[in-house]
Write an enzyme that holds these catalytic residues in place. Structure first.
Site, mmCIF file in Angstrom:
data_model
loop_
_atom_site.group_PDB
_atom_site.id
_atom_site.type_symbol
_atom_site.label_atom_id
_atom_site.label_comp_id
_atom_site.label_asym_id
_atom_site.label_seq_id
_atom_site.Cartn_x
_atom_site.Cartn_y
_atom_site.Cartn_z
ATOM 1 N N CYS A 115 0.817 -1.231 0.000
ATOM 2 C CA CYS A 115 0.000 0.000 0.000
ATOM 3 C C CYS A 115 0.847 1.277 0.000
ATOM 4 O O CYS A 115 0.319 2.362 -0.250
ATOM 5 C CB CYS A 115 -0.964 -0.001 1.180
ATOM 6 S SG CYS A 115 -1.990 -1.468 1.244
ATOM 7 N N HIS A 248 -3.064 7.076 2.653
ATOM 8 C CA HIS A 248 -3.523 5.793 2.113
ATOM 9 C C HIS A 248 -4.896 5.495 2.728
ATOM 10 O O HIS A 248 -5.116 5.667 3.925
ATOM 11 C CB HIS A 248 -2.527 4.689 2.475
ATOM 12 C CG HIS A 248 -3.071 3.324 2.253
ATOM 13 N ND1 HIS A 248 -3.640 2.955 1.057
ATOM 14 C CD2 HIS A 248 -3.162 2.239 3.064
ATOM 15 C CE1 HIS A 248 -4.045 1.701 1.146
ATOM 16 N NE2 HIS A 248 -3.776 1.241 2.354
ATOM 17 N N ASN A 278 -10.229 -0.118 0.297
ATOM 18 C CA ASN A 278 -8.771 -0.026 0.289
ATOM 19 C C ASN A 278 -8.261 -0.591 -1.037
ATOM 20 O O ASN A 278 -8.375 -1.786 -1.287
ATOM 21 C CB ASN A 278 -8.227 -0.834 1.480
ATOM 22 C CG ASN A 278 -6.710 -0.803 1.572
ATOM 23 O OD1 ASN A 278 -6.022 -0.404 0.637
ATOM 24 N ND2 ASN A 278 -6.198 -1.239 2.705
HETATM 25 N N1 ACO Z 1 -18.691 -8.573 9.389
HETATM 26 C C1 ACO Z 1 -19.204 -8.895 10.589
HETATM 27 N N2 ACO Z 1 -18.459 -9.316 11.619
HETATM 28 C C2 ACO Z 1 -17.128 -9.407 11.419
HETATM 29 C C3 ACO Z 1 -16.532 -9.087 10.189
HETATM 30 C C4 ACO Z 1 -17.363 -8.667 9.148
HETATM 31 N N3 ACO Z 1 -16.902 -8.342 7.934
HETATM 32 N N4 ACO Z 1 -15.206 -9.290 10.283
HETATM 33 C C5 ACO Z 1 -14.962 -9.698 11.537
HETATM 34 N N5 ACO Z 1 -16.121 -9.781 12.227
HETATM 35 C C6 ACO Z 1 -16.326 -10.180 13.608
HETATM 36 C C7 ACO Z 1 -15.264 -11.134 14.098
HETATM 37 O O1 ACO Z 1 -15.581 -12.469 13.748
HETATM 38 C C8 ACO Z 1 -15.340 -10.914 15.580
HETATM 39 O O2 ACO Z 1 -16.438 -11.623 16.103
HETATM 40 P P1 ACO Z 1 -16.365 -12.315 17.559
HETATM 41 O O3 ACO Z 1 -16.144 -11.178 18.512
HETATM 42 O O4 ACO Z 1 -17.685 -12.956 17.652
HETATM 43 O O5 ACO Z 1 -15.208 -13.245 17.461
HETATM 44 C C9 ACO Z 1 -15.647 -9.432 15.694
HETATM 45 O O6 ACO Z 1 -16.193 -9.032 14.438
HETATM 46 C C10 ACO Z 1 -14.442 -8.590 16.013
HETATM 47 O O7 ACO Z 1 -13.377 -8.973 15.091
HETATM 48 P P2 ACO Z 1 -12.015 -8.215 15.100
HETATM 49 O O8 ACO Z 1 -11.142 -8.751 14.001
HETATM 50 O O9 ACO Z 1 -11.457 -8.179 16.484
HETATM 51 O O10 ACO Z 1 -12.532 -6.784 14.696
HETATM 52 P P3 ACO Z 1 -11.808 -5.396 14.855
HETATM 53 O O11 ACO Z 1 -12.583 -4.549 15.766
HETATM 54 O O12 ACO Z 1 -10.348 -5.518 15.069
HETATM 55 O O13 ACO Z 1 -12.036 -4.801 13.401
HETATM 56 C C11 ACO Z 1 -10.764 -4.379 11.414
HETATM 57 C C12 ACO Z 1 -11.434 -5.440 12.296
HETATM 58 C C13 ACO Z 1 -11.819 -3.483 10.832
HETATM 59 C C14 ACO Z 1 -10.016 -5.074 10.281
HETATM 60 C C15 ACO Z 1 -9.797 -3.577 12.310
HETATM 61 O O14 ACO Z 1 -8.908 -4.420 12.984
HETATM 62 C C16 ACO Z 1 -9.044 -2.584 11.553
HETATM 63 O O15 ACO Z 1 -9.556 -1.570 11.174
HETATM 64 N N6 ACO Z 1 -7.741 -2.826 11.330
HETATM 65 C C17 ACO Z 1 -6.930 -2.028 10.494
HETATM 66 C C18 ACO Z 1 -6.492 -2.847 9.407
HETATM 67 C C19 ACO Z 1 -6.823 -2.319 8.065
HETATM 68 O O16 ACO Z 1 -7.478 -1.340 7.834
HETATM 69 N N7 ACO Z 1 -6.284 -3.046 7.119
HETATM 70 C C20 ACO Z 1 -6.405 -2.711 5.776
HETATM 71 C C21 ACO Z 1 -5.218 -3.215 5.080
HETATM 72 S S1 ACO Z 1 -3.774 -2.676 5.820
HETATM 73 C C22 ACO Z 1 -3.244 -1.349 5.054
HETATM 74 O O17 ACO Z 1 -3.741 -1.005 4.031
HETATM 75 C C23 ACO Z 1 -2.125 -0.643 5.678
#
Ligand code: ACO
Length: 321
Positions: A115, A248, A278
């Site tokens: 990215c 980004h 993204n």
């Molecule tokens: N829809 C519904 N529920 C979901 C989804 C979805 N798409 N994805 C995960 N869940 C659920 C999980 O199963 C989990 O359920 P549980 O509590 O019953 O086990 C719950 O949601 C929480 O999951 P987490 O992975 O802990 O969710 P988190 O709050 O961390 O959010 C996210 C996930 C949005 C990816 C977050 O970690 C984030 O924003 N991270 C940044 C990473 C990012 O943006 N990456 C993009 C690429 S990296 C880059 O470009 C630099």
């Protein structure tokens, strides 16, 4: 010639927007509410089967060349940032060069910094131009991330989209790129990766994107704030001297946290993650092109572009548009 400046921008988004509800309808166990609350993403674009990354790069590049008023054969350097090349080799840049009809022997190569790739490409092209070896570069970020997503992993497949953005960078006496900074820390390679490869006629290992979302979130917010301060320090400016920040586009919460750390109001941050998702290396040039074409970014304004991605890699470019 003292500077390399952006002379034109272009972008490409394949097909119609695909909404969160569309993903639910395709059988993904998610909801519009979950995706919007955690990421800010409402739609993304997904390339149909027949399209390749070089096709998206081609359309974006044609628009960038038209906006710069430049013929393809006036380009002497083609740099494509991508993690989803058409094939193992030749480079997507060489394929793009051919599609554009560039026959003057212009150098062409890909950059792989996920990215952060467009920021790496822009900084590298600037150094070619400032050295005097090249005069006009086409710098492109192009991705079809939908091909490396595990569509059964709802934690990642809802986050990404496909697209391309391009700029023409040319030698100029007028200010253009003022400062840049590039970094990587390979110790964090496992928190965001596609671990598989191609060997002995087979895909070896896992060919899909894997991510530790929370680790990525923390890392991204820290380095995105730090690297903006770094380019500002290089140029003796503060955030007060910056008209626009184009980060980004990974997640609206990362953008908001970065803006807060920099004490920049969100009104001066270009946001496209809601519409594009993204798009990895394409996200920054896509956002730049959008904000130029809708008149927000005007000639003479100062813009900071910044990226972070797998590797881990990160970087920023400060420029006067
Ligand atoms: N829809 C519904 N529920 C979901 C989804 C979805 N798409 N994805 C995960 N869940 C659920 C999980 O199963 C989990 O359920 P549980 O509590 O019953 O086990 C719950 O949601 C929480 O999951 P987490 O992975 O802990 O969710 P988190 O709050 O961390 O959010 C996210 C996930 C949005 C990816 C977050 O970690 C984030 O924003 N991270 C940044 C990473 C990012 O943006 N990456 C993009 C690429 S990296 C880059 O470009 C630099």
């Amino acid at each position: 010639m003292k500077f390399a400046r952006i002379a034109g921008t272009g972008s490409c988004l394949p097909g119609s927007p695909v909404s969160n509800e569309d993903l639910v309808a395709r059988g993904i166990q998610t909801s519009d509410q979950w995706i919007v609350e955690r990421t800010g993403i409402r739609t993304r674009h997904l390339a149909h089967e027949g399209l390749r990354t070089s096709d998206l790069a081609h359309e974006a590049s044609q628009k960038a060349l038209a906006s710069a008023g430049i013929e393809p054969n006036e380009i002497d350097l083609v740099v494509v940032a991508t993690s989803t090349p058409d094939c193992v080799f030749p480079s997507t840049a060489a394929l793009l060069q051919s599609k554009l009809g560039i026959t003057n022997g212009a150098a062409a190569f890909d950059i792989q910094a996920v990215c952060s790739g467009f920021i790496y490409g822009l900084a590298v092209a600037e150094k070619f131009i400032r050295s005097g070896s090249h005069r006009r570069a086409l710098v492109v970020g192009a991705e079809i991330f939908s091909r490396i997503l595990d569509w059964s992993d709802r934690g990642t497949c809802v986050l990404f989209g496909d697209g391309a953005g391009a700029v023409v960078l040319e030698a100029s006496d007028e200010p253009g790129i003022i400062a840049s900074a590039l970094h990587a820390d390979g110790r964090h390679h496992e928190i965001l990766c596609v671990p598989g490869g191609v060997a002995l006629g087979q895909v070896t290992g896992d060919p899909f994107l894997r991510m530790d979302g929370q680790a990525v979130f923390k890392f991204a917010v820290k380095v995105l704030g730090d690297v903006v301060h770094e380019v500002l320090q290089q140029s003796g400016l503060t955030t007060a001297g910056v008209d626009w920040l184009i980060p980004h586009q990974a997640n609206i919460r990362i953008l908001q946290a970065t803006a807060k750390r920099l004490e920049l109001p969100m009104e001066r941050v270009v946001v496209t993650v809601d519409r594009h998702g993204n798009t990895s290396a394409a996200s920054i040039p896509l956002a730049l092109d959008l904000a130029v074409r809708d008149g927000r970014i005007a000639k003479g304004q100062r813009v900071v572009l910044e990226g972070v991605g797998g590797g881990f890699t990160w970087g920023a470019v400060l420029l006067q548009f």
